[in-house]
Scaffold this active site. Structure first.
Site, PDB file in Angstrom:
ATOM      1  NE  ARG A  16     111.556  93.922  78.016  1.00 53.21           N
ATOM      2  CZ  ARG A  16     111.773  92.940  78.872  1.00 53.21           C
ATOM      3  NH1 ARG A  16     111.314  93.000  80.089  1.00 53.21           N
ATOM      4  NH2 ARG A  16     112.460  91.881  78.511  1.00 53.21           N
ATOM      5  CE  LYS A  19     112.530  95.178  82.884  1.00 55.56           C
ATOM      6  NZ  LYS A  19     111.565  95.423  83.969  1.00 55.56           N
ATOM      7  CB  SER A 438     102.568  81.809  94.519  1.00 58.26           C
ATOM      8  OG  SER A 438     102.365  83.078  95.088  1.00 58.26           O
ATOM      9  CD  GLU A 489      99.594  79.723  92.594  1.00 62.62           C
ATOM     10  OE1 GLU A 489      99.990  80.696  91.927  1.00 62.62           O
ATOM     11  OE2 GLU A 489      98.577  79.769  93.305  1.00 62.62           O
ATOM     12  CG  ASP A 604      93.742  83.203  92.787  1.00 66.75           C
ATOM     13  OD1 ASP A 604      93.261  83.078  93.926  1.00 66.75           O
ATOM     14  OD2 ASP A 604      94.839  82.701  92.446  1.00 66.75           O
ATOM     15  CB  CYS A 648      95.088  91.363  96.316  1.00 68.09           C
ATOM     16  SG  CYS A 648      95.565  90.559  94.801  1.00 68.09           S
ATOM     17  CG  HIS A 699     102.578  94.165  98.888  1.00 67.02           C
ATOM     18  ND1 HIS A 699     101.404  93.936  99.567  1.00 67.02           N
ATOM     19  CD2 HIS A 699     102.297  93.991  97.578  1.00 67.02           C
ATOM     20  CE1 HIS A 699     100.453  93.653  98.701  1.00 67.02           C
ATOM     21  NE2 HIS A 699     100.969  93.673  97.489  1.00 67.02           N
TER      22      HIS A 699
HETATM   23  N1  GLN Z   1      97.208  82.424  93.605  1.00 68.10           N
HETATM   24  C1  GLN Z   1      97.984  83.583  93.227  1.00 68.10           C
HETATM   25  C2  GLN Z   1      99.267  83.598  94.033  1.00 68.10           C
HETATM   26  O1  GLN Z   1      99.249  83.134  95.133  1.00 68.10           O
HETATM   27  C3  GLN Z   1      97.219  84.857  93.484  1.00 68.10           C
HETATM   28  C4  GLN Z   1      97.949  86.091  93.003  1.00 68.10           C
HETATM   29  C5  GLN Z   1      97.141  87.369  93.053  1.00 68.10           C
HETATM   30  O2  GLN Z   1      96.149  87.476  93.699  1.00 68.10           O
HETATM   31  N2  GLN Z   1      97.560  88.385  92.386  1.00 68.10           N
HETATM   32  O3  GLN Z   1     100.282  84.100  93.581  1.00 68.10           O
HETATM   33 ZN    ZN Z   2      96.338  88.632  95.686  1.00 65.92          ZN
END
Ligand code: GLN
Ligand code: ZN
Length: 764
Positions: A16, A19, A438, A489, A604, A648, A699
C-alpha cells in the site's frame, strides 16, 4: 501469437505504498515530488511485473492518484466551477480539491462503481461547461512506459460510460448532446496518442452490460462513428465487463472498433453469440477468462477450451485473452500470504498470479496443449483437490440447508400481533430512543484489540478491558435516559470481519488489500467453504451488557447479505446458496441471544441495496433470495422478541417492497442528510412496521441542536403514525469522538422528550 492482454492493474502497491504516500502528502508531511516519485516507482514495478509475466500489451493510464473516472473528468476539462479557482488548470491542487474538497469547494460526490465495492467520483455536468483537453496524464504515462521499452495501451473511460455515470447540474441536460460535446476531445486525445506511436487504445464501456435507453444507444453509435476516423492506425479496444452484453451485443459489435472485450467470467453464456458477432463483423474478440473480481485460481483446462473454440472459429489472429475486468478489484500478490495454509493457497490466485494464468492460456491456445501440459495438469489437480476437500464440504450444513422449510422463513404471528406482545413486554414510551450499535472506537480500545491479537494481552486482561468499555457505555446511556441500550461493539474491528473470524468456511489474508476509494483500502474475508457457526459469537458480550442494566439491551449482528456482499465468495456454488448458509449461522446466534435473555436483536443489512444486479431483469430473483436469507436468520424468535434491522446509504424506492418483506419489527435508516426525503419510499408504500429515521448525521463531528432533531421528527410525525416512530442517529458512532457523541445523544433524548410532551398535549 495470441496476445495475452491486461485491462488494468491494482495501483496501491503490495505494501500500500500509494496509500501511504497520498496520506502523508495530504497531511503536508511529504512534498509533491515524493508523491510523484512513489507513483512512478509503482508504475515501473507494475509494468515490469506484467511484462515479465508475459503480457504482451500492458495497460497505461490505469494508474490513478484517486480514481479513473475523476482522471477522465480532469482530462476532459469537466471540472466544476467551484474547483477551478483552487489552483492552476491541470494541477494536483484542483484534482484533490475535486476528490476531497477544499476550503470553499465541497468535494464531488462518490458512489459505487457498478456492482463493485470500488467508489468513483461522480462527474458533474454544469451548464455551458467547456470541454477541452486539459490534462496530460495519459500522454505522460504513455511516454513513461515507452521510455521503459513498452508500447503500452492507454486506458480511458469511454465517453458513453463517462456521461452515464455523471450527474446533470442543470436543466435541459441530455446524454446525447453531452456525449457529442465530449467526442471531439476524445478524438483529439486519440489523435495525439497515435502521433506519439500508440498502436492501440482501450476505451472502457462497462455501461454496455447494463440496461441502456434508446438515447444512450444512439449516443454510443454516434460517438464511436465519429471516433473511428480520428486516429488512423490506432486500434480501439472496446472493453466491456461485469456482465453480459445481452441486448447491447448488436450495438457493441456494430461499432467501428478493432476488438471487443467481453467478460466470460461473469457471463460465460455469451461466448457463442460473441464469436458469431465477431465473425460477421470482422472484429477481434478479446476473451475475459481470468476472474478479475475474485481470488480463485483459474481452471485452465476449462478456460482453454473456450479460447480454443474462439480461435478455431475466428482464427488465432482474431482472438485475445485477458482478465474478465481490470485486476483493480483483487489483491496484488498471493506469494506474500505467509499465514494462509498451503492447501488454501493452492486454490487461489491474486493479480500477479492471474497474469501468469493469462499468459499460459495464450501460450496453450497458440502452441497447443502440450506446450503447457505440466501447468494444465497442476491446474486440473488443484481444481479436483478443491472440489473434494473436506474443508469445503460440511455434511451437517448441507443437511440443515436441505431441511429449511417455509415455516422457518416466517415469524409465528403477523406484525400487529407481535407489536402488541412487544409493547406489553417492554413498556417503552412513544418515540423510543436507541442507537445503531457502535460507540467511539478510542485508541485504548484499538490498542487492547491489537494487543490481544498479537498475544501481548492475555484473554483475561482483554476481556476485562472490553467489559470496562461496555460498563461505561451502559452507564452513559442510562445517565442520558436512552430507552433501548447497546453494548457499543468495542470488541469488533469490522462488522463483517468480526463474524467471519468466528465462522467456519472463512479465511483471512494478511495483505489482501483492495482499493475502496481514494487512499482507502479494505481487506475482504475469503469465503471458501460451507459456513458454519461452531459456537456463539456475541452472546457473552450481550449477556454481560444486559446484566448491568434493567433497561432493554439490544443484541447486535451483521446480516447474511452484508457478510456475503463484503467478502470474496466461493465461485463453486451460487451466491444465494452461500448466503443461505450464512443465514443459518446467524439464525443460531439469534436463537442463542434470545435464550440468553436478549429481547431486542438488530441484524444490520446495509449492503442489501448494493447487491442489486446491474440489469433490472435480475432484481426480482436477487431480492427474493436476499429477503429469504434475512428471514431465515431472524424468524426463529418468539413474538415478544423484537427484530431490528439497519440500512444506510440506501435509496429505498427500488427495493421498498423487499424491505417490507423482510418483516423486521423495526428498521433504522439514514435519513438526516436528505432531510427525511429518503422516508418518502416508506410513506408512499404505507410501510406497516416501525421505523427509526436517522435524526442526525454521524459523518460529521457537528453536534446538532435538539431543536433541529425535533424539526426532523416533526417531519416524520407528519407522515407516519406516532407509534411507528423510533428516534436514533443515522448510523453507528464508531468513527466519532466521545465529546460530540455525548452532546449529540443527549440532544437526541431531549428531542424525543419534546415529541412525547407534544403528543400528550395534543391528546389532552
Ligand atoms: N451496527 C453497526 C455500527 O453501529 C452498523 C454499521 C453500518 O451500518 N455500516 O457500527
Ligand atoms: Zn449504517
Amino acid at each position: 501469437m495470441i496476445p495475452a492482454i491486461n485491462l488494468g492493474f491494482p495501483r496501491m502497491g503490495a505494501a500500500r505504498e500509494l496509500k501511504k504516500a497520498l496520506e502523508s502528502f495530504w497531511q503536508g508531511k511529504t512534498d509533491e515530488k515524493f508523491l510523484l516519485e512513489t507513483a512512478a516507482g509503482l508504475r515501473k514495478r507494475h509494468w515490469d511485473l506484467q511484462k515479465d509475466a508475459g503480457i504482451r500489451a500492458v495497460p497505461c493510464n490505469d494508474f490513478s492518484f484517486y480514481d479513473q473516472v475523476l482522471d477522465t473528468a480532469f482530462l476532459l476539462g469537466c471540472v466544476p466551477q467551484r474547483h477551478r479557482a483552487v489552483g492552476a488548470e491541470g494541477s494536483l491542487a484542483v484534482y484533490f480539491s475535486m476528490a476531497r474538497g477544499s476550503k470553499d469547494a465541497p468535494a464531488m460526490e462518490m458512489t459505487k462503481w457498478f456492482d463493485t465495492n470500488y467508489h468513483y467520483i461522480v462527474p458533474e455536468f454544469e451548464k455551458d461547461m467547456l470541454f477541452r483537453l486539459s490534462g496530460d496524464k495519459v500522454f505522460a504515462e504513455y511516454e513513461e512506459a515507452k521510455a521503459q521499452g513498452l508500447n503500452a495501451v492507454p486506458v480511458l473511460v469511454g465517453p458513453v460510460t463517462f456521461v452515464l455515470l455523471g450527474k446533470a447540474k442543470h436543466e435541459g441536460f441530455s446524454v446525447k448532446d453531452t456525449v457529442a460535446k465530449l467526442v471531439p476531445v476524445y478524438a483529439e486525445i486519440l489523435k495525439k496518442l497515435a502521433e506519439m506511436g500508440a498502436a492501440e487504445v482501450q476505451l472502457d464501456e462497462p455501461c454496455l452490460v447494463t440496461d441502456l435507453s434508446e438515447e444512450a444507444r444512439a449516443a454510443c453509435k454516434a460517438a464511436y462513428e465519429a471516433l473511428a476516423g480520428a486516429a488512423p492506425g490506432l486500434g480501439i479496444r472496446l472493453a466491456t465487463y461485469f456482465g453480459a452484453l445481452g441486448d447491447n451485443a448488436g450495438l457493441a459489435f456494430s461499432l467501428p472498433v478493432d476488438s471487443v472485450h467481453v467478460d466470460l467470467c461473469r457471463a460465460p453464456e455469451q461466448l457463442e453469440a460473441c464469436i458469431d458477432a465477431a465473425g460477421k463483423t470482422g472484429k477481434a474478440l478479446s476473451l475475459g477468462l481470468v476472474d478479475g473480481r475474485n481470488v480463485w485460481r483459474n481452471d485452465l483446462s476449462a478456460s482453454l477450451a473456450l479460447l480454443e473454440k474462439a480461435a478455431a472459429k475466428l482464427g488465432k489472429d482474431r482472438v485475445r485473452v485477458g482478465p474478465g475486468c481490470s485486476l483493480l478489484h483483487v489483491p496484488v500478490d498471493l506469494e506474500l500470504e505467509e499465514s494462509l495454509d498451503a492447501e488454501l493457497k493452492g486454490w487461489m490466485a491474486f493479480a500477479k498470479q492471474k497474469l501468469a494464468e493469462i499468459a499460459l492460456l495464450a501460450r496453450g491456445a497458440h502452441e497447443g496443449r502440450d506446450a503447457i501440459a505440466m501447468e494444465l495438469a497442476a491446474s486440473d489437480a488443484a481444481q479436483a483437490a478443491r472440489k473434494s476437500s473436506p474443508r469445503i464440504h460440511n455434511a451437517e450444513v448441507e443437511k440443515r440447508l436441505a431441511a429449511v422449510s417455509s415455516a422457518m422463513l416466517a415469524r409465528t404471528s403477523p406484525f400487529a400481533a407481535r407489536a402488541e406482545a412487544q409493547r406489553a413486554g417492554f413498556g417503552l414510551p412513544v418515540f423510543p430512543t436507541t442507537s445503531i450499535g457502535s460507540f467511539p472506537q478510542t485508541p485504548a480500545i484499538r490498542e487492547a484489540r491489537a494487543g490481544f491479537k498479537a498475544g501481548s494481552l492475555d484473554a483475561a486482561a482483554y476481556e476485562a478491558a472490553m467489559k470496562k468499555e461496555i460498563a461505561e457505555v451502559v452507564r452513559f446511556q442510562e445517565e442520558i435516559g436512552m430507552d433501548v441500550l447497546v453494548h457499543g461493539e468495542a470488541e469488533r474491528n469490522d462488522m463483517v470481519e468480526y463474524f467471519g473470524e468466528q465462522l467456519q468456511g472463512f479465511a483471512f489474508s494478511k495483505h489482501g488489500w483492495v482499493q475502496s476509494y481514494g487512499s482507502r483500502c479494505v481487506k475482504p474475508p475469503i469465503i471458501y467453504g460451507d459456513v458454519a457457526r461452531p459456537r456463539p459469537m456475541t452472546v457473552a458480550w450481550s449477556a454481560y451488557a444486559q446484566s448491568l442494566t434493567r433497561k432493554i439491551m439490544k443484541g447486535m449482528l451483521t446480516g447474511p447479505v452484508t457478510i456475503l456482499q463484503w467478502s470474496f465468495v466461493r465461485d463453486d456454488q451460487p451466491r444465494a446458496a452461500t448466503c443461505r448458509q450464512i443465514a443459518l449461522a446467524i439464525r443460531d446466534e439469534v436463537a442463542d441471544l434470545e435464550k440468553a435473555g436478549i429481547r431486542v436483536i438488530q441484524i444490520d443489512e446495509p449492503a442489501i441495496r448494493e447487491g442489486l444486479p446491474l440489469r433490472r431483469a435480475g432484481w426480482a430473483a436477487y431480492l427474493k433470495w436476499a429477503v429469504e436469507a434475512f428471514r431465515l436468520s431472524s424468524c426463529t424468535v418468539k413474538d415478544a422478541t423484537q427484530i431490528h434491522t439497519h440500512m444506510c446509504y440506501s435509496e429505498f424506492n427500488d427495493i421498498i417492497e423487499a424491505v417490507a418483506a423482510m418483516d423486521a419489527d423495526v428498521i433504522s435508516i439514514e435519513t438526516s442528510r436528505s432531510q427525511m426525503e429518503l422516508l418518502d419510499a416508506f410513506v408512499n408504500y404505507k410501510y406497516p412496521n416501525e421505523i427509526g429515521p436517522g435524526v442526525y448525521d454521524i459523518h460529521s463531528p457537528r453536534v446538532p441542536a435538539a431543536q433541529e432533531m425535533v424539526a426532523l421528527l416533526e417531519k416524520a410525525r407528519g407522515v407516519l403514525k406516532p407509534e411507528q416512530i423510533w428516534v436514533n442517529p443515522d448510523c453507528g458512532l464508531k468513527t466519532r469522538g466521545w465529546p460530540e457523541v455525548k452532546a449529540a445523544l443527549a440532544h437526541m433524548v431531549q428531542a424525543a422528550e419534546t415529541m412525547r410532551a407534544r403528543e400528550t398535549a395534543a391528546a389532552a
